[in-house]
Design a protein around this motif. Sequence first.
Motif, short mmCIF file in Angstrom:
data_model
loop_
_atom_site.label_atom_id
_atom_site.label_comp_id
_atom_site.label_asym_id
_atom_site.label_seq_id
_atom_site.Cartn_x
_atom_site.Cartn_y
_atom_site.Cartn_z
N UNK A 283 0.77 -1.24 0.11
CA UNK A 283 0.08 0.08 -0.04
C UNK A 283 0.86 1.26 -0.03
N UNK A 284 1.97 1.32 0.59
CA UNK A 284 2.90 2.23 0.76
C UNK A 284 3.40 2.55 -0.35
N UNK A 285 3.54 1.85 -1.60
CA UNK A 285 4.24 2.21 -2.76
C UNK A 285 2.92 2.71 -3.64
N UNK A 286 1.70 2.90 -3.23
CA UNK A 286 0.80 3.47 -4.15
C UNK A 286 0.89 4.90 -4.08
N UNK A 287 1.43 5.56 -5.12
CA UNK A 287 1.39 6.96 -5.18
C UNK A 287 0.13 7.98 -4.95
#
Length: 477
Positions: A283-287
Amino acid sequence: MILGGLLVVIGCRPRSVEQAGPQVTATPESIAWREGDVNAAFRDARQTGKPILLYWGAKWCPPCRALEATHFRNASVVAEMRHFLPVHLDGDAKGAQRWGDRFHIGGYPTIIVLRSDGSEVMRLSRVAAPAQFAAALRAMAAQAAPISALLGQALADPGKLTHDQWEAIAAYDWLDTSGRFADRAANAHMLERLAVVAPDPKLARRFAIYALTPRTIAASTTLSASEQSEVWQILPELIGSEQEVSSNLPYLGYVAPRLIAALPPSPARTALGNHLLRVLDKAAEDEQLGLADRVRTLDAEIVLAKADNGGRIPAAVVARIYRRIGQAERAAHTPALRQSVLEAISDILVEAGDAREAARILGNDLSHAAVPAYYMRALGQIEAQRGDTFLAVRWARRAAEAAVGEDSRLRWAIDYSMTAIRMTPTDGPGVNASARTVLAAAAQGRGNYSTTTRDRVDAWRKAYARWCRSYSATCSS
């Protein structure tokens, strides 16, 4: 401080609520906010039949900045907002506190849907995913039924509610106890009942994790045997679905790791925690997710690392946290973005046990800060946690001196004086100087404060009076 991640300003200067006409600011891809004039919005609502969406924020509020950068720029949310009269009210604007009292506003940001007669329809959660937020707006625009009516129908005949109406119930701000539902225990019971009757298993799991949230707000999370069983029933399913992860991300980032950490130690608990961390990493990779929210996913790693290692954080986890923090700090280019991101970074560092680094990062950014007073206040809180009485009082004083706006000026003056009373009670001149700051700020506002702020003043007066009796023969009046 971390709870602020669960609980996350219009560039135009807010106008007084007493001015004659609304100032509308918009671009083709943005919301046409009316700045400050609530009375004019109600007049227009009676003429157009549209409900009002009131957004209560402040220039110094990092969660407000995050909301504006995500939800209020989301295409679906912007499209649905055209069915409303959107009003932005800065809590420090002249006369704003009267509206805050009328609508029982207790914190920043608050989002309320209102009918033209001023009655409340809904409080929208700032941590609802943008898709949920948009669905709730659709339901409110189609039929502005108050949340109490929706709840009554959901419990009596759940099949009659539309999908959007169920989403509206799920998007209600159940953590806001200043409005219609002030009792957290009663709210949790209501959410448990909704989890039973919800027609969609995904919604049922969402209500169930909402119901468990109050258990994680205490200093330490403890779960009964039945609550432990419930965690095992809902969390594996919830984190196994990409759609459910997206819908519940703030709760997964804050609530889920604390629920897992409260389970009895076992290989199964460790495996569930590792599964959650992999989901949050993705989820943290989703810009599309706000940068501050991506930073706050690190909280789960800290909580679970401490649970599995006797309160310690392994060196490899620490290194990973610092790497992610460094990337986020470099990516935060504008003062407004940095304000929300650096707050998240400082919270994570304090949770990880490095308050010194948290203070260094905020201190280094002071000259570039969008609202320096907010950083100063945070620095005072950090130094108070570290036990540095001199720096805690100094930063609290600087924040009070730099505060802008009637309400913030008084609130932060009270923070300064309470810090001085608590941490340096034997410094008579210093405590009296802090008291004079409170009295001066109160006089500037001419008494135009909300009930919440007046309660703060009363609490401060009592604390100062106790200090006077114990430490000083002569006190400011």
